[in-house]
Design a protein around this motif. Structure first.
Motif, PDB file in Angstrom:
ATOM      1  N   GLY A  16       0.814  -1.215   0.000  1.00  0.00           N
ATOM      2  CA  GLY A  16       0.000   0.000   0.000  1.00  0.00           C
ATOM      3  C   GLY A  16       0.843   1.258   0.000  1.00  0.00           C
ATOM      4  N   SER A  17       1.877   1.279   0.823  1.00  0.00           N
ATOM      5  CA  SER A  17       2.776   2.431   0.879  1.00  0.00           C
ATOM      6  C   SER A  17       3.508   2.608  -0.447  1.00  0.00           C
ATOM      7  CB  SER A  17       3.774   2.240   2.024  1.00  0.00           C
ATOM      8  OG  SER A  17       4.707   3.300   2.058  1.00  0.00           O
ATOM      9  N   ALA A  18       3.976   1.494  -1.026  1.00  0.00           N
ATOM     10  CA  ALA A  18       4.689   1.573  -2.302  1.00  0.00           C
ATOM     11  C   ALA A  18       3.785   2.100  -3.405  1.00  0.00           C
ATOM     12  CB  ALA A  18       5.244   0.199  -2.673  1.00  0.00           C
ATOM     13  N   LEU A  19       2.518   1.662  -3.413  1.00  0.00           N
ATOM     14  CA  LEU A  19       1.583   2.125  -4.430  1.00  0.00           C
ATOM     15  C   LEU A  19       1.326   3.623  -4.304  1.00  0.00           C
ATOM     16  CD1 LEU A  19      -0.287   1.314  -6.765  1.00  0.00           C
ATOM     17  CD2 LEU A  19      -2.085   0.963  -5.084  1.00  0.00           C
ATOM     18  N   ALA A  20       1.172   4.101  -3.074  1.00  0.00           N
ATOM     19  CA  ALA A  20       0.958   5.535  -2.871  1.00  0.00           C
ATOM     20  C   ALA A  20       2.165   6.329  -3.359  1.00  0.00           C
ATOM     21  CB  ALA A  20       0.699   5.818  -1.395  1.00  0.00           C
ATOM     22  N   LEU A  21       3.378   5.827  -3.099  1.00  0.00           N
ATOM     23  CA  LEU A  21       4.583   6.517  -3.550  1.00  0.00           C
ATOM     24  C   LEU A  21       4.696   6.492  -5.076  1.00  0.00           C
ATOM     25  CD1 LEU A  21       6.992   5.225  -0.789  1.00  0.00           C
ATOM     26  CD2 LEU A  21       6.379   7.622  -1.172  1.00  0.00           C
ATOM     27  N   MET A  22       4.334   5.360  -5.691  1.00  0.00           N
ATOM     28  CA  MET A  22       4.308   5.314  -7.149  1.00  0.00           C
ATOM     29  C   MET A  22       3.328   6.350  -7.700  1.00  0.00           C
ATOM     30  SD  MET A  22       4.413   1.288  -8.208  1.00  0.00           S
ATOM     31  CE  MET A  22       4.272   1.691  -9.950  1.00  0.00           C
ATOM     32  N   HIS A  23       2.190   6.474  -7.040  1.00  0.00           N
ATOM     33  CA  HIS A  23       1.197   7.468  -7.451  1.00  0.00           C
ATOM     34  C   HIS A  23       1.784   8.880  -7.359  1.00  0.00           C
ATOM     35  CE1 HIS A  23      -2.772   9.225  -7.996  1.00  0.00           C
ATOM     36  NE2 HIS A  23      -2.540   9.997  -6.954  1.00  0.00           N
ATOM     37  N   LEU A  24       2.520   9.146  -6.281  1.00  0.00           N
ATOM     38  CA  LEU A  24       3.149  10.456  -6.115  1.00  0.00           C
ATOM     39  C   LEU A  24       4.082  10.759  -7.278  1.00  0.00           C
ATOM     40  CD1 LEU A  24       4.014  13.014  -4.565  1.00  0.00           C
ATOM     41  CD2 LEU A  24       5.637  11.586  -3.313  1.00  0.00           C
TER      42      LEU A  24
END
Length: 232
Positions: A16-24
């Motif tokens: 979840g954290s990695a996906l949010a960072l990819m989104h950023l």
């Protein structure tokens, strides 16, 4: 010749954290990124490419040993998202080679502001406007996670979420995504919006509505109570 490196290398076992960072990086900042779940995979990426501009290190085994290695081997800016329960763990990250440490739970906007201060990320006129409008950053990441958007759909959805309640013209979308005016008769955005609407309805039901406003553009409406609930 070395392959072109991703702008950001994200090392995190938390999906979840990695996906949010990819989104950023990929959707908001329009920068390439690559995710690795452990130090072995991350080292393979670093050996394959020249150094990325930024390495973001989240939850991982033997974090400090990895930080010492990459700080010695590359000139990348190293940002650690610290999940430790004490100030000493953040201090250890700095001692191991981190350039900056952000406590876990900080918003994507806070991370982007730190990267702007340190690297100039989003330092354009458009980027400053985006950063000043702080609402909906994490709601956008949450929706990306749960609605299973493609990369193109996520770009459009982020712009619509950032202008929640406003009509967003096709021209505005075209300039933001393709850096050119919209060509009359091009139905690309209509097709994407139809798919986004279907996915939003499937996940959020009546809590989110996306309508096409004749001759004007598109309007996404999510009430503030729903946004607050999404980012808790």
């Amino acid at each position: 010749m070395a392959a072109k490196p991703p702008y950001a290398l994200i090392v995190d076992t938390d999906a979840g954290s990695a996906l949010a960072l990819m989104h950023l990086f990929q959707v908001i900042c329009q920068k390439s990124s690559e995710v690795c779940t452990d130090a072995v995979l991350a080292r393979e990426v670093l050996q394959k490419h020249s150094a990325p501009t930024v390495v973001v290190v989240g939850r991982m085994h033997q974090r400090d040993a990895f930080l010492r290695d990459i700080s010695a081997e590359s000139n990348a800016f190293i940002l650690v998202i610290d999940r430790g329960s004490s100030a000493e763990e953040a201090e250890d990250a700095f001692l191991a080679g981190a350039d900056d440490v952000v406590p876990y739970g900080h918003s994507l906007r806070a991370i982007a502001l730190r990267l702007r201060a340190r690297l100039g990320l989003l330092n354009s006129v458009e980027g400053k406007i985006l950063l000043e409008g702080g609402a909906n950053w994490d709601a956008s990441a949450y929706i990306l996670d749960h609605a299973d958007f493609t990369a193109a759909e996520a770009q459009i959805a982020h712009i619509l979420i950032s202008h929640n309640g406003e009509i967003v013209s096709r021209d505005k979308l075209s300039f933001a995504i393709d850096q050119r005016p919209w060509d009359y008769g091009d139905r690309k955005f209509d097709v994407h919006v139809a798919k986004i609407r279907k996915k939003l309805t499937h996940v959020f039901g009546e809590d989110a509505s996306l309508s096409t406003v004749r001759s004007e553009g598109y309007q996404l409406q999510i009430d503030q109570a729903t946004i607050d609930r999404l980012v808790r």
